[in-house]
Scaffold this active site. Sequence first.
Site, PDB file in Angstrom:
ATOM      1  N   ASP A  65     -13.510 -10.784   9.811  1.00 32.07           N
ATOM      2  CA  ASP A  65     -12.105 -10.699  10.216  1.00 32.07           C
ATOM      3  C   ASP A  65     -11.885  -9.418  11.020  1.00 32.07           C
ATOM      4  OD1 ASP A  65      -9.465 -11.446  10.457  1.00 32.07           O
ATOM      5  OD2 ASP A  65      -8.864 -10.769   8.454  1.00 32.07           O
TER       6      ASP A  65
ATOM      7  N   VAL B  36       0.856  -1.183   0.000  1.00 35.15           N
ATOM      8  CA  VAL B  36       0.000   0.000   0.000  1.00 35.15           C
ATOM      9  C   VAL B  36       0.899   1.242   0.000  1.00 35.15           C
ATOM     10  CG1 VAL B  36      -1.874   1.206   1.197  1.00 35.15           C
ATOM     11  CG2 VAL B  36      -1.758  -1.290   1.296  1.00 35.15           C
TER      12      VAL B  36
ATOM     13  N   LYS C  16      -3.595   0.487  -2.990  1.00 36.40           N
ATOM     14  CA  LYS C  16      -3.212  -0.889  -2.632  1.00 36.40           C
ATOM     15  C   LYS C  16      -2.942  -1.632  -3.938  1.00 36.40           C
ATOM     16  CE  LYS C  16      -5.168  -4.797  -0.070  1.00 36.40           C
ATOM     17  NZ  LYS C  16      -6.131  -5.165   0.981  1.00 36.40           N
TER      18      LYS C  16
HETATM   19  N1  ATP Z   1      -6.622   2.947   3.314  1.00 32.03           N
HETATM   20  C1  ATP Z   1      -5.464   2.828   3.928  1.00 32.03           C
HETATM   21  N2  ATP Z   1      -4.833   3.897   4.456  1.00 32.03           N
HETATM   22  C2  ATP Z   1      -3.644   3.758   5.078  1.00 32.03           C
HETATM   23  N3  ATP Z   1      -3.009   2.585   5.253  1.00 32.03           N
HETATM   24  C3  ATP Z   1      -3.597   1.490   4.763  1.00 32.03           C
HETATM   25  C4  ATP Z   1      -4.839   1.543   4.070  1.00 32.03           C
HETATM   26  N4  ATP Z   1      -5.178   0.290   3.691  1.00 32.03           N
HETATM   27  C5  ATP Z   1      -4.203  -0.500   4.123  1.00 32.03           C
HETATM   28  N5  ATP Z   1      -3.236   0.196   4.769  1.00 32.03           N
HETATM   29  C6  ATP Z   1      -2.017  -0.334   5.391  1.00 32.03           C
HETATM   30  O1  ATP Z   1      -1.576  -1.441   4.646  1.00 32.03           O
HETATM   31  C7  ATP Z   1      -1.613  -2.638   5.441  1.00 32.03           C
HETATM   32  C8  ATP Z   1      -2.062  -3.805   4.588  1.00 32.03           C
HETATM   33  O2  ATP Z   1      -3.357  -3.544   4.083  1.00 32.03           O
HETATM   34  P1  ATP Z   1      -4.493  -4.651   4.094  1.00 32.03           P
HETATM   35  O3  ATP Z   1      -4.642  -5.209   5.478  1.00 32.03           O
HETATM   36  O4  ATP Z   1      -5.698  -4.087   3.446  1.00 32.03           O
HETATM   37  O5  ATP Z   1      -3.805  -5.700   3.142  1.00 32.03           O
HETATM   38  P2  ATP Z   1      -4.081  -7.238   3.020  1.00 32.03           P
HETATM   39  O6  ATP Z   1      -3.414  -7.669   1.766  1.00 32.03           O
HETATM   40  O7  ATP Z   1      -5.547  -7.478   3.140  1.00 32.03           O
HETATM   41  O8  ATP Z   1      -3.338  -7.778   4.300  1.00 32.03           O
HETATM   42  P3  ATP Z   1      -3.365  -9.268   4.869  1.00 32.03           P
HETATM   43  O9  ATP Z   1      -2.794 -10.134   3.808  1.00 32.03           O
HETATM   44  O10 ATP Z   1      -2.493  -9.150   6.088  1.00 32.03           O
HETATM   45  O11 ATP Z   1      -4.810  -9.556   5.182  1.00 32.03           O
HETATM   46  C9  ATP Z   1      -2.535  -2.316   6.594  1.00 32.03           C
HETATM   47  O12 ATP Z   1      -2.189  -3.037   7.740  1.00 32.03           O
HETATM   48  C10 ATP Z   1      -2.317  -0.823   6.794  1.00 32.03           C
HETATM   49  O13 ATP Z   1      -1.158  -0.621   7.578  1.00 32.03           O
END
Ligand code: ATP
Length: 371
Positions: free
Chosen positions: A168, A36, A67
């Site tokens: 979750d 991200v 992302k």
């Molecule tokens: N909208 C946002 N604004 C700021 N930071 C964000 C945002 N979305 C995600 N992040 C940061 O990026 C990290 C990873 O995002 P996210 O949890 O959505 O990814 P993921 O691929 O679903 O992660 P996981 O595989 O651990 O479930 C978050 O823990 C947060 O620190």
Amino acid sequence: MKSSSRHTFLEQVRECWDKGYLLSSKKIGSGTFSKVYLAYATHECIQNNPKLASDLRGKHHTMVAIKIISTAKAPPEFSRKFLPREISSFNATYKHLNVVQLYETYQNSERSYLVLELADRGDLLEHINMVSAQRYSPGLEEEEARRLFWQLVSAIAHCHNTGIVHRDLKCENILLDDRGFLKLTDFGFANQAVTGPKSSLLSTFCGSVAYTAPEILMSKKYNGEQADLWSLGVILYAMVMGKLPFKERQPHCMLHMMRRGPTFRPGLSTECQDLIRGLLQLCPLKRLDLQQVATHCWILPSTHTFFSALLELAPEKLVDEEPDEELKTPRPFLQSHHLQWQGVPQERLASGHKPLESWLRQSADSAGLGL
Ligand SMILES: Nc1ncnc2c1ncn2[C@@H]1O[C@H](COP(=O)(O)OP(=O)(O)OP(=O)(O)O)[C@@H](O)[C@H]1O
């Protein structure tokens, strides 16, 4: 940065630029298959995207979080099942102040891009640990917990009303923005709740062990909304106690702890204890529902504070989707606590991140439970 990663990053910069975003090199988070980054929306892009225009109007900046998911590296099931679920849940829950907004998506054969509302003040887990260290006492003050918890309840009520169960809920999936607003995110495990008495029962193991409802640990069919309510109880406990209520390596030990119920620190109000106990009811049918939570005597005072803050921040937002007046300067929603720093580290609230499915299998194998 290695030359291959530099090449990939430059490709991503170009792909974002083609859509009207300036991708910065500031990485603000990463997930299993995603990174991200902080990015800036160009004037033209804002003009052409009503969601972006409406949301950024109240924020006085043009920043977004992008992302980037490496779909080429992720298992096919991820792109086929979890990513579409995440996108459709974001779309279904648009637009609520306490749910991260998805402004747009684009993809190619290598990657998918989600342009998201920025919430760059860390997650709730980090916040609890930071405040605990500052106070030299685990957990948030009840008043702050109440303000944040109310926003979370409001976000979940919105999700459930739009037919989405999150599945979750945990401190790491709750972000904070620069105005102190809580923003729920990570809908990768979300599901559309089918209404009707029996059809709404789910059977997939998902979520993170420490936040998972007992009926899921016992491999029973479960109601997604009731399971979300259990997780809400765990989150409220973590907020006010600075630790997780149940944390064990083996499922049977975890269930044993759950049966005994949570223990509290002296000084925690009986009202707060009552609310947590109401949410952490083993029997899903005895668990409080969202309406009971929202009208619980511990939470009610926050309703007034929250709406006063909202009105001060953006009076027209409550009645008009497309405000055209300049918004007033926001008042900080979370107040800082001027408490003494004493320099001795506290035990930190640890991440309850371990995914449920792998944990269940491992623990069941080692305990010979054959779950
Ligand atoms: N909208 C946002 N604004 C700021 N930071 C964000 C945002 N979305 C995600 N992040 C940061 O990026 C990290 C990873 O995002 P996210 O949890 O959505 O990814 P993921 O691929 O679903 O992660 P996981 O595989 O651990 O479930 C978050 O823990 C947060 O620190």
